[in-house]
Scaffold this active site. Structure first.
Site, mmCIF file in Angstrom:
data_model
loop_
_atom_site.group_PDB
_atom_site.id
_atom_site.type_symbol
_atom_site.label_atom_id
_atom_site.label_comp_id
_atom_site.label_asym_id
_atom_site.label_seq_id
_atom_site.Cartn_x
_atom_site.Cartn_y
_atom_site.Cartn_z
ATOM 1 C CG HIS A 225 7.537 -2.449 10.584
ATOM 2 N ND1 HIS A 225 6.908 -1.851 11.661
ATOM 3 C CD2 HIS A 225 6.775 -2.134 9.513
ATOM 4 C CE1 HIS A 225 5.828 -1.213 11.249
ATOM 5 N NE2 HIS A 225 5.721 -1.378 9.946
ATOM 6 C CG ASP B 250 8.708 -1.731 14.588
ATOM 7 O OD1 ASP B 250 9.633 -1.488 13.793
ATOM 8 O OD2 ASP B 250 7.488 -1.751 14.264
ATOM 9 N N GLY C 247 0.568 2.460 6.470
ATOM 10 C CA GLY C 247 1.072 3.779 6.050
ATOM 11 C C GLY C 247 1.265 4.726 7.216
ATOM 12 C CB SER D 88 4.173 1.749 10.092
ATOM 13 O OG SER D 88 3.439 0.658 10.510
HETATM 14 C C1 4AZ Z 1 0.653 -1.011 9.206
HETATM 15 O O1 4AZ Z 1 0.508 -1.913 8.391
HETATM 16 C C2 4AZ Z 1 -0.207 -0.976 10.429
HETATM 17 N N1 4AZ Z 1 -4.013 -0.951 13.667
HETATM 18 C C3 4AZ Z 1 0.058 -0.089 11.446
HETATM 19 C C4 4AZ Z 1 -0.739 -0.079 12.564
HETATM 20 C C5 4AZ Z 1 -1.776 -0.954 12.690
HETATM 21 C C6 4AZ Z 1 -2.055 -1.857 11.687
HETATM 22 C C7 4AZ Z 1 -1.269 -1.873 10.545
HETATM 23 C C8 4AZ Z 1 -2.619 -0.921 13.933
HETATM 24 O O2 4AZ Z 1 1.478 -0.111 8.997
#
Ligand code: 4AZ
Length: 315
Positions: A96, A146, A243, A245
Site C-alpha cells: 500500500h 499487503d 509512517g 507501515s
Molecule cells: C498507517 O497509516 C498505519 N495501528 C499503520 C498501522 C496502524 C495504523 C495506521 C495500526 O501507516
C-alpha cells in the site's frame, strides 16, 4: 557520539589465536566437559546488544542505534514508509506504500538511519532499481496481500554492506509459526500518537500475537481480517501508527530475529480493543524467495525452523 548517533571504531587488537611473537600468551582455563561446537554467528537477524535503556515514550521506547539494523526508511515522493532489509539488495515493505505508482526515481532508501530525514556517517542511501508488488495485490482491497519487494540500485557493484547499523533480518520459511501470545518487536519512525503530524527518531515496542479467532470476532475486525494477516497488540497501548507501515514485526528464536509480520493497517493507533494488523510473512515466503532467487544456502539455513515456543526454536 557523532551528532546524535553513536559511531564506531574498531581497535587494532591482535586476535587471541595469533599471539605476538616474543610475548607470552595468556593461559585460559578450559572447563572440562563435552566438547563444544564453535558458535557460528548467523548471517541475519542479529542486533547490536542493548546496553542501556532509555525512558519510555508513548507506549514505546527510543531504540538505540544498531538495535534494529534491518530497518529501512523509504522516502517515496512526498510520502514515507518503512521497510526491512532481508538481503544485501532487497527490502520487504507494504504494497500500500506504492499505491500511487511512484516513479522509481522518486524513491530513496536510507539504511542505518536513526532520526527521520537525517543522514550521517552510519547511514547509506540507495536509489531503487525496481519495486514489485505481490501479483494479486489490488488497490480495491489495499489491506489484502499487503507486501512489496524493493530492489536497491547497486553503488560501485554492491548494495548494502554489513555494519553494526546495517544488517539483514532472517526471512522465515513458509512453515514458521510463532504461537498466539508470543511477544514480538515492532519499530519505526511513525507518528507517536494518532493526531501527530511529524515523524520521530526510531522507536521500538513489544506487542503480543493475538489469536486469529479473537481478532476476527465482530467486536474487533470481523471479516476485515483475512488469512495472510495476523494481529498483535498490547494492553499498554504499544502500537504502530502512520509512517510505520511497511516496517517489521520481528519475532525472535534463540536470539535470532525473523521477519514475521509487516506493519499494514489498523483502526487508528493504540485504540483499546483495536490491535495492529500485519501481513503474515511466512505465507509469502515462496513468493519472496522466487523473486529474490536467494542463494540456496541462505534459504535452507533458515527454513528448517518450524515453530518457536518461548523463544526456543523447535526443528
Ligand atoms: C498507517 O497509516 C498505519 N495501528 C499503520 C498501522 C496502524 C495504523 C495506521 C495500526 O501507516
Amino acid at each position: 557520539m557523532t551528532g546524535r548517533a553513536v559511531s564506531w571504531e574498531y581497535c587494532a587488537i591482535e586476535p587471541c589465536s595469533k599471539p605476538a611473537l616474543g610475548r607470552r600468551s595468556p593461559v585460559l582455563a578450559v572447563a572440562p566437559g563435552p566438547s563444544r561446537r564453535p558458535v557460528r554467528t548467523p548471517a541475519c537477524g542479529k542486533r547490536q546488544e542493548k546496553r542501556i535503556s532509555r525512558g519510555r515514550i508513548l507506549g514505546g521506547t527510543s531504540a538505540l542505534p544498531g538495535a534494529h539494523p534491518w530497518m529501512a526508511a523509504l522516502y517515496i515522493a512526498d510520502e514515507f514508509c518503512a521497510g526491512t532489509l532481508v538481503s544485501s539488495c532487497w527490502i520487504v515493505s507494504a504494497a500500500h506504500c506504492f499505491l500511487r505508482n511512484p516513479l522509481k526515481s522518486q524513491i530513496r532508501v536510507v539504511l542505518g538511519q536513526h532520526s527521520f530525514n537525517d543522514t550521517g556517517p552510519n547511514t547509506r542511501t540507495f536509489a531503487v532499481q525496481d519495486y514489485i508488488l505481490y501479483p494479486r495485490y489490488t488497490q480495491f482491497e489495499p489491506t489484502l496481500n499487503d507486501i512489496a519487494l524493493v530492489k536497491l540500485k547497486k553503488v560501485e557493484g554492491r548494495c548494502a554492506l554489513k555494519t553494526p547499523f546495517i544488517r539483514p533480518i532472517c526471512l522465515p520459511g513458509k512453515d514458521l509459526t510463532f504461537p498466539d501470545h508470543s511477544c514480538c518487536k515492532i519499530s519505526g519512525w511513525g507518528h507517536m500518537h494518532e493526531k501527530a503530524n511529524s515523524y520521530s527518531h526510531l522507536m521500538e515496542g513489544v506487542v503480543k500475537i493475538i489469536p486469529f479467532d479473537q481478532c476476527s470476532s465482530p467486536d474487533v475486525y470481523g471479516s476485515e481480517v483475512r488469512s495472510g494477516m495476523l494481529c498483535a497488540g498490547s494492553e499498554s497501548c504499544v502500537d504502530a501508527c502512520q509512517g510505520d507501515s511497511g516496517g517489521p514485526l520481528a519475532c525472535d528464536c534463540d536470539g535470532v530475529s525473523f521477519l514475521y509480520g509487516i506493519i499494514s493497517w489498523g483502526d487508528g493507533c493504540g485504540r483499546s480493543g483495536k490491535p495492529g494488523v500485519y501481513t503474515l510473512v511466512p505465507k509469502y515466503s515462496d513468493w519472496i524467495n522466487s523473486v529474490i532467487k536467494k542463494s540456496r544456502k541462505t534459504s535452507v539455513n533458515r527454513t528448517t525452523i518450524d515453530i518457536c515456543i518461548g523463544s526456543q526454536c523447535q526443528r
